[in-house]
Design a protein around this motif. Structure first.
Motif, PDB file in Angstrom:
ATOM      1  N   LEU A  64      66.320 107.406   6.341  1.00 46.35           N
ATOM      2  CA  LEU A  64      67.406 106.498   5.972  1.00 46.35           C
ATOM      3  C   LEU A  64      68.518 106.530   7.019  1.00 46.35           C
ATOM      4  O   LEU A  64      69.058 105.499   7.410  1.00 46.35           O
ATOM      5  N   ALA A  65      68.849 107.743   7.449  1.00 47.32           N
ATOM      6  CA  ALA A  65      69.917 107.901   8.439  1.00 47.32           C
ATOM      7  C   ALA A  65      69.552 107.218   9.745  1.00 47.32           C
ATOM      8  O   ALA A  65      70.412 106.722  10.472  1.00 47.32           O
ATOM      9  N   ALA A  66      68.249 107.180  10.051  1.00 43.37           N
ATOM     10  CA  ALA A  66      67.777 106.550  11.278  1.00 43.37           C
ATOM     11  C   ALA A  66      67.664 105.030  11.119  1.00 43.37           C
ATOM     12  O   ALA A  66      67.249 104.338  12.047  1.00 43.37           O
ATOM     13  N   GLY A  67      68.014 104.512   9.949  1.00 52.13           N
ATOM     14  CA  GLY A  67      68.008 103.065   9.748  1.00 52.13           C
ATOM     15  C   GLY A  67      66.655 102.488   9.392  1.00 52.13           C
ATOM     16  O   GLY A  67      66.441 101.276   9.479  1.00 52.13           O
ATOM     17  N   ALA A  68      65.727 103.330   8.933  1.00 50.93           N
ATOM     18  CA  ALA A  68      64.398 102.848   8.548  1.00 50.93           C
ATOM     19  C   ALA A  68      64.489 101.903   7.359  1.00 50.93           C
ATOM     20  O   ALA A  68      65.348 102.086   6.489  1.00 50.93           O
ATOM     21  N   PRO A  69      63.624 100.896   7.293  1.00 51.03           N
ATOM     22  CA  PRO A  69      63.594 100.032   6.109  1.00 51.03           C
ATOM     23  C   PRO A  69      63.334 100.888   4.876  1.00 51.03           C
ATOM     24  O   PRO A  69      62.498 101.791   4.914  1.00 51.03           O
ATOM     25  N   ALA A  70      64.053 100.613   3.804  1.00 49.64           N
ATOM     26  CA  ALA A  70      63.950 101.465   2.621  1.00 49.64           C
ATOM     27  C   ALA A  70      64.036 100.622   1.360  1.00 49.64           C
ATOM     28  O   ALA A  70      64.502  99.484   1.371  1.00 49.64           O
ATOM     29  N   CYS A  71      63.547 101.216   0.290  1.00 45.49           N
ATOM     30  CA  CYS A  71      63.609 100.603  -1.037  1.00 45.49           C
ATOM     31  C   CYS A  71      64.239 101.623  -1.973  1.00 45.49           C
ATOM     32  O   CYS A  71      63.816 102.782  -2.007  1.00 45.49           O
ATOM     33  N   LEU A  72      65.253 101.198  -2.701  1.00 48.07           N
ATOM     34  CA  LEU A  72      65.956 102.095  -3.627  1.00 48.07           C
ATOM     35  C   LEU A  72      65.790 101.529  -5.038  1.00 48.07           C
ATOM     36  O   LEU A  72      66.201 100.402  -5.307  1.00 48.07           O
ATOM     37  N   THR A  73      65.165 102.315  -5.897  1.00 51.07           N
ATOM     38  CA  THR A  73      64.822 101.842  -7.243  1.00 51.07           C
ATOM     39  C   THR A  73      65.437 102.745  -8.301  1.00 51.07           C
ATOM     40  O   THR A  73      65.378 103.973  -8.184  1.00 51.07           O
ATOM     41  N   VAL A  74      66.029 102.127  -9.298  1.00 49.75           N
ATOM     42  CA  VAL A  74      66.613 102.858 -10.426  1.00 49.75           C
ATOM     43  C   VAL A  74      65.979 102.323 -11.702  1.00 49.75           C
ATOM     44  O   VAL A  74      65.890 101.104 -11.884  1.00 49.75           O
ATOM     45  N   THR A  75      65.548 103.207 -12.573  1.00 51.99           N
ATOM     46  CA  THR A  75      64.948 102.778 -13.834  1.00 51.99           C
ATOM     47  C   THR A  75      65.568 103.541 -14.993  1.00 51.99           C
ATOM     48  O   THR A  75      65.581 104.773 -14.988  1.00 51.99           O
ATOM     49  N   LEU A  76      66.076 102.806 -15.958  1.00 49.99           N
ATOM     50  CA  LEU A  76      66.564 103.392 -17.206  1.00 49.99           C
ATOM     51  C   LEU A  76      65.564 103.038 -18.300  1.00 49.99           C
ATOM     52  O   LEU A  76      65.342 101.856 -18.580  1.00 49.99           O
ATOM     53  N   LEU A  77      64.969 104.055 -18.902  1.00 47.73           N
ATOM     54  CA  LEU A  77      63.994 103.818 -19.965  1.00 47.73           C
ATOM     55  C   LEU A  77      64.744 103.738 -21.295  1.00 47.73           C
ATOM     56  O   LEU A  77      65.351 104.714 -21.724  1.00 47.73           O
ATOM     57  N   ASP A  78      64.697 102.587 -21.942  1.00 42.80           N
ATOM     58  CA  ASP A  78      65.467 102.371 -23.166  1.00 42.80           C
ATOM     59  C   ASP A  78      64.638 102.484 -24.436  1.00 42.80           C
ATOM     60  O   ASP A  78      65.206 102.615 -25.520  1.00 42.80           O
TER      61      ASP A  78
END
Lengths: 226, 226
Positions: B79-93
């Motif tokens: 991430l620090a090197a600027g690589a393409p990234a995907c950030l996912t957050v999931t709340l299970l309800d």
């Protein structure tokens, strides 16, 4: 579900524990217990250089994790095509409050698996996996609900992901502050345990009869708030 | 934390909602609320063609999500090197029990963001982000705990990830069975709401004094089991 013949996953370049090796493990019983407790996992694949990470319901049967979804699901399609994938499960067990901001942390149990998925083509295995996915939500439920018919089976893509490479990571216990700060700081430090609990079930207003489901009530009891 | 000037994220090839578009949204207020409620996210990067997905504590400040960790952390380094990234957050309800196995589902709120991270070099922003990460765990806690010193600041890598491309997805409500089955099946159907709750705090046995932390007790109250 029976456990694997191998009690440890092999140590590979991908699964070598570089950071915080004391928190890491290749133990299959630990890995399986985390996979079995979690309701969902996060699966990452690569599309044109871009990682894509999506949550999935999952279930473990022996040495594989099974996922399912619609055929149009992008990540599932990549898995079905055998793309390299990463399957990660994280159980958040608590917040860790140190005397120093720096040593704040979380208690957790996580599993990271690497591998390539494969479509479950065999009808028997496919039905078993779909039953197991329902059983993973609530043991016994697959006997209460209507089994999938041929049309539903055809429209569902089931993918198996092997438990062959990866590791678990676990943090437990109180914060770890520098000794000097522990001695001198008046700040409260400790753990705040967190748990996923069930609230009261909400019946579908369209229910025709039947005041409850035994399978659901067993989940309620297992995930009781108190 | 103030909200973004833009109320919707743009619709891009990556963030176009193909599947279950009715459950999807590009609304920033919804995206922010999910990012702000979750204690952790899953971040995916690519290394030699292999996706790697790791959980991180996170915090949102305005139009960025901040992550931190040791400099040796592989995913954070990418991430620090600027690589393409995907950030996912999931709340299970909740778990959704249908009359048919096929229509079993889960209620959830998730966010998937795509982008490239950048190292937070500026000392002021870095301190703000680290404070915010502690505040995200327990509002007020950054005023109770010892602030990071220069050595701690140097050893921590802080990365910011932009909220510019992505979407939220939400499922709520009862199961959706075929009308015929709803009419004829005696099977109980409904939702089992799930919630992440706090148990009683466990004080570090090494605590010198101070019977409690106000910040932690506020989290206990917010995440009360009952």
């Amino acid at each position: 579900m029976s456990s694997s013949k191998e009690s440890e996953l092999p140590i590979t370049p991908l699964s070598t524990l570089e950071r915080r090796a004391n928190r890491g493990s290749h133990d299959r019983a630990l890995i399986d217990s985390i996979l079995d407790e979690a309701f969902l996992c996060h699966v990452g694949v690569v599309a044109q250089g871009m990682p894509r990470v999506i949550p999935f319901a999952h279930v473990r049967m022996d040495d594989h994790v099974y996922l399912h979804g619609a055929r149009a699901n992008f990540v599932l399609g990549a898995l079905a095509a055998g793309a390299p994938a990463c399957l990660t499960v994280t159980l958040l067990d608590g917040l860790v409050f140190a005397r120093s901001a720096f040593h704040h942390s979380m208690n957790y149990r996580s599993v990271v698996l690497y591998g390539a998925g494969a479509v479950v083509e065999d009808g028997v295995e496919k039905r078993e996996a779909l039953d197991a996915l329902v059983e993973h939500m609530a043991p016994g439920r697959s006997h209460e609900a209507k089994a999938p018919d041929e049309k539903e089976l055809r429209s569902t893509l089931v993918v198996r992901f092997p438990i062959v490479e990866g590791s678990a990571k676990v943090r437990v216990g109180p914060p770890v502050d520098d000794a000097e700060l522990v001695r001198d700081s008046p700040c409260w430090a400790g753990e705040l345990p967190l748990a996923l609990v069930a609230r009261a079930p909400r019946a579908d207003p369209l229910n025709r009869e039947h005041p409850h489901s035994d399978a659901v009530l067993r989940v309620v009891a297992r995930l009781a708030p108190a």
